[in-house]
Each structure stands twice: as structure tokens, then as C-alpha cells.
Design a protein around this motif. Structure first.
Motif, PDB file in Angstrom:
ATOM      1  N   ILE A  21      -1.386   1.775 -12.321  1.00 25.67           N
ATOM      2  CA  ILE A  21      -1.221   2.047 -11.428  1.00 25.67           C
ATOM      3  C   ILE A  21      -0.137   0.615 -10.625  1.00 25.67           C
ATOM      4  O   ILE A  21      -0.600  -0.115 -11.302  1.00 25.67           O
ATOM      5  CB  ILE A  21      -2.655   2.044 -10.750  1.00 25.67           C
ATOM      6  N   GLN A  22       0.211   1.516  -9.961  1.00 27.36           N
ATOM      7  CA  GLN A  22       1.015   0.611  -9.362  1.00 27.36           C
ATOM      8  C   GLN A  22       0.101  -1.024  -8.078  1.00 27.36           C
ATOM      9  O   GLN A  22      -0.177   0.360  -7.456  1.00 27.36           O
ATOM     10  CB  GLN A  22       2.296   0.831  -8.198  1.00 27.36           C
ATOM     11  N   SER A  23       0.456  -1.711  -7.543  1.00 26.96           N
ATOM     12  CA  SER A  23       0.055  -2.804  -6.827  1.00 26.96           C
ATOM     13  C   SER A  23       0.000  -1.454  -5.236  1.00 26.96           C
ATOM     14  O   SER A  23      -0.978  -1.439  -4.713  1.00 26.96           O
ATOM     15  CB  SER A  23       0.787  -3.637  -7.237  1.00 26.96           C
ATOM     16  N   TYR A  24       1.527  -1.884  -5.024  1.00 25.51           N
ATOM     17  CA  TYR A  24       2.330  -1.045  -3.473  1.00 25.51           C
ATOM     18  C   TYR A  24       2.027   0.326  -3.872  1.00 25.51           C
ATOM     19  O   TYR A  24       2.630   1.603  -4.656  1.00 25.51           O
ATOM     20  CB  TYR A  24       2.968  -1.662  -3.505  1.00 25.51           C
ATOM     21  N   CYS A  25       1.441   0.949  -2.343  1.00 27.11           N
ATOM     22  CA  CYS A  25       2.167   2.514  -2.689  1.00 27.11           C
ATOM     23  C   CYS A  25       3.126   2.335  -3.055  1.00 27.11           C
ATOM     24  O   CYS A  25       4.717   2.128  -2.421  1.00 27.11           O
ATOM     25  CB  CYS A  25       1.717   3.124  -0.776  1.00 27.11           C
ATOM     26  N   THR A  26       3.516   3.766  -2.706  1.00 26.64           N
ATOM     27  CA  THR A  26       4.754   4.666  -3.393  1.00 26.64           C
ATOM     28  C   THR A  26       5.735   4.556  -2.054  1.00 26.64           C
ATOM     29  O   THR A  26       7.592   3.591  -2.063  1.00 26.64           O
ATOM     30  CB  THR A  26       4.998   6.136  -3.808  1.00 26.64           C
ATOM     31  N   ARG A  27       5.442   4.555  -0.516  1.00 22.92           N
ATOM     32  CA  ARG A  27       5.900   4.220   0.092  1.00 22.92           C
ATOM     33  C   ARG A  27       6.800   2.901   0.736  1.00 22.92           C
ATOM     34  O   ARG A  27       7.680   2.420   0.863  1.00 22.92           O
ATOM     35  CB  ARG A  27       5.905   4.671   1.545  1.00 22.92           C
ATOM     36  N   CYS A  28       5.858   1.609   0.293  1.00 20.86           N
ATOM     37  CA  CYS A  28       6.459   0.416   0.392  1.00 20.86           C
ATOM     38  C   CYS A  28       7.084  -0.484  -0.852  1.00 20.86           C
ATOM     39  O   CYS A  28       8.095  -0.815  -0.645  1.00 20.86           O
ATOM     40  CB  CYS A  28       4.660  -0.827  -0.516  1.00 20.86           C
ATOM     41  N   ARG A  29       6.786   0.617  -1.641  1.00 21.55           N
ATOM     42  CA  ARG A  29       7.913   0.077  -2.650  1.00 21.55           C
ATOM     43  C   ARG A  29       9.275   0.262  -2.222  1.00 21.55           C
ATOM     44  O   ARG A  29      10.263   0.694  -3.352  1.00 21.55           O
ATOM     45  CB  ARG A  29       7.390   0.440  -3.990  1.00 21.55           C
ATOM     46  N   GLY A  30       9.230   1.388  -1.414  1.00 22.00           N
ATOM     47  CA  GLY A  30      10.989   2.113  -1.581  1.00 22.00           C
ATOM     48  C   GLY A  30      11.523   1.762   0.158  1.00 22.00           C
ATOM     49  O   GLY A  30      12.016   2.313   0.718  1.00 22.00           O
ATOM     50  N   ASN A  31      10.350   0.429   0.888  1.00 20.03           N
ATOM     51  CA  ASN A  31      10.827  -0.107   1.747  1.00 20.03           C
ATOM     52  C   ASN A  31      10.985   0.048   2.972  1.00 20.03           C
ATOM     53  O   ASN A  31      10.786   0.054   3.823  1.00 20.03           O
ATOM     54  CB  ASN A  31      12.327  -0.851   1.129  1.00 20.03           C
ATOM     55  N   ASP A  32      10.376   0.544   2.828  1.00 21.05           N
ATOM     56  CA  ASP A  32       8.956   1.686   3.984  1.00 21.05           C
ATOM     57  C   ASP A  32       7.189   1.375   4.534  1.00 21.05           C
ATOM     58  O   ASP A  32       6.817   1.664   4.131  1.00 21.05           O
ATOM     59  CB  ASP A  32       8.874   3.474   4.376  1.00 21.05           C
ATOM     60  N   GLU A  33       7.495   0.272   4.989  1.00 23.26           N
ATOM     61  CA  GLU A  33       6.949  -1.028   5.117  1.00 23.26           C
ATOM     62  C   GLU A  33       5.613  -0.372   5.623  1.00 23.26           C
ATOM     63  O   GLU A  33       5.866   0.459   6.920  1.00 23.26           O
ATOM     64  CB  GLU A  33       6.693  -1.438   5.293  1.00 23.26           C
ATOM     65  N   GLY A  34       3.779   0.092   5.985  1.00 25.86           N
ATOM     66  CA  GLY A  34       3.272   1.037   5.843  1.00 25.86           C
ATOM     67  C   GLY A  34       2.653  -0.442   6.906  1.00 25.86           C
ATOM     68  O   GLY A  34       2.190  -0.992   7.262  1.00 25.86           O
ATOM     69  N   PRO A  35       1.196  -0.082   7.471  1.00 25.75           N
ATOM     70  CA  PRO A  35       0.309   1.392   7.069  1.00 25.75           C
ATOM     71  C   PRO A  35       1.106   2.822   7.205  1.00 25.75           C
ATOM     72  O   PRO A  35       1.625   3.168   8.449  1.00 25.75           O
ATOM     73  CB  PRO A  35      -1.242   1.966   7.562  1.00 25.75           C
ATOM     74  N   HIS A  36       1.060   4.085   6.793  1.00 23.13           N
ATOM     75  CA  HIS A  36       1.203   5.235   6.854  1.00 23.13           C
ATOM     76  C   HIS A  36       0.275   6.021   7.598  1.00 23.13           C
ATOM     77  O   HIS A  36      -0.477   5.703   7.312  1.00 23.13           O
ATOM     78  CB  HIS A  36       1.933   5.293   5.339  1.00 23.13           C
ATOM     79  N   ASN A  37       0.514   7.629   7.797  1.00 21.90           N
ATOM     80  CA  ASN A  37       0.303   8.208   8.379  1.00 21.90           C
ATOM     81  C   ASN A  37      -1.152   8.843   6.949  1.00 21.90           C
ATOM     82  O   ASN A  37      -0.201   9.176   5.624  1.00 21.90           O
ATOM     83  CB  ASN A  37       0.218   9.768   8.615  1.00 21.90           C
ATOM     84  N   GLY A  38      -2.089   8.987   7.379  1.00 24.60           N
ATOM     85  CA  GLY A  38      -2.784   9.351   6.592  1.00 24.60           C
ATOM     86  C   GLY A  38      -3.858   8.211   6.148  1.00 24.60           C
ATOM     87  O   GLY A  38      -4.146   8.482   4.547  1.00 24.60           O
ATOM     88  N   ALA A  39      -3.886   7.159   6.425  1.00 24.71           N
ATOM     89  CA  ALA A  39      -3.910   5.805   5.747  1.00 24.71           C
ATOM     90  C   ALA A  39      -5.967   5.996   6.195  1.00 24.71           C
ATOM     91  O   ALA A  39      -6.299   6.435   6.961  1.00 24.71           O
ATOM     92  CB  ALA A  39      -3.679   4.887   5.864  1.00 24.71           C
ATOM     93  N   LYS A  40      -6.626   5.285   5.481  1.00 22.95           N
ATOM     94  CA  LYS A  40      -8.123   4.792   5.323  1.00 22.95           C
ATOM     95  C   LYS A  40      -7.908   3.599   5.498  1.00 22.95           C
ATOM     96  O   LYS A  40      -7.623   2.889   5.095  1.00 22.95           O
ATOM     97  CB  LYS A  40      -9.143   6.088   4.516  1.00 22.95           C
ATOM     98  N   ARG A  41      -8.868   3.090   6.644  1.00 13.37           N
ATOM     99  CA  ARG A  41      -9.634   2.001   6.503  1.00 13.37           C
ATOM    100  C   ARG A  41     -10.334   1.621   6.205  1.00 13.37           C
ATOM    101  O   ARG A  41     -11.373   2.158   5.157  1.00 13.37           O
ATOM    102  CB  ARG A  41      -9.790   1.425   7.616  1.00 13.37           C
TER     103      ARG A  41
END
Length: 83
Positions: free
Chosen positions: A59-79
């Protein structure tokens, strides 16, 4: 000095795993308060290049969106405090 999660006390820049969820170190560090979790593996992706004894799924370290330079937190995240 690493920022620590206000809920669990572990470093925000270190990925954490919970059943069916994994934290993204970049989203967590950007949030600056708690670990930010997404569904385990679909939000991260896998690669054979990351397979180790400790990371059997690759598994990758960063989420797919962060790896695509769309830094989050993103919708749907859980704290961390929500899990």
C-alpha cells in the motif's frame, strides 16, 4: 519536532492503521491536529515496489489524491477521534 495527534498522541507524519482505514501522513500534517483516515486500500492504491515484510499489500503511504498534488484533507475523511 513532529506534530503529535491531539487524540492518540502519535506523530501526524507517520501513517497509522485501523480496521478498514489508514491515515495519510500528508493530510494529517496539513490538518495539524489529528490523523486523517481514508478507507484502506481504495483511497491509497498499491504497488509491488512497496511490498515488504511489514507492508505485505504494498500500500502507498500517501492517499491517491495527495500523490496527485491535490493535498487534503479531502471530503469523506475520518478523523482519529471518529474511529
Amino acid at each position: 519536532m513532529s506534530q503529535l495527534c491531539a487524540y492518540c498522541g502519535k506523530p501526524l507524519n507517520e501513517a497509522q492503521s485501523r480496521p478498514e482505514f489508514k491515515s495519510c501522513p500528508r493530510c494529517s500534517t496539513n490538518d495539524g491536529n489529528e490523523h486523517i483516515y481514508y478507507p484502506y486500500s481504495e483511497a491509497f492504491g498499491t504497488t509491488e515496489k512497496r511490498v515488504t515484510r511489514k507492508n505485505k499489500d504494498g500500500i502507498q503511504s500517501y492517499c491517491t489524491r495527495c500523490r496527485g498534488n491535490d493535498e487534503g484533507p479531502h471530503n469523506g475523511a475520518k478523523r482519529c477521534s471518529e474511529l
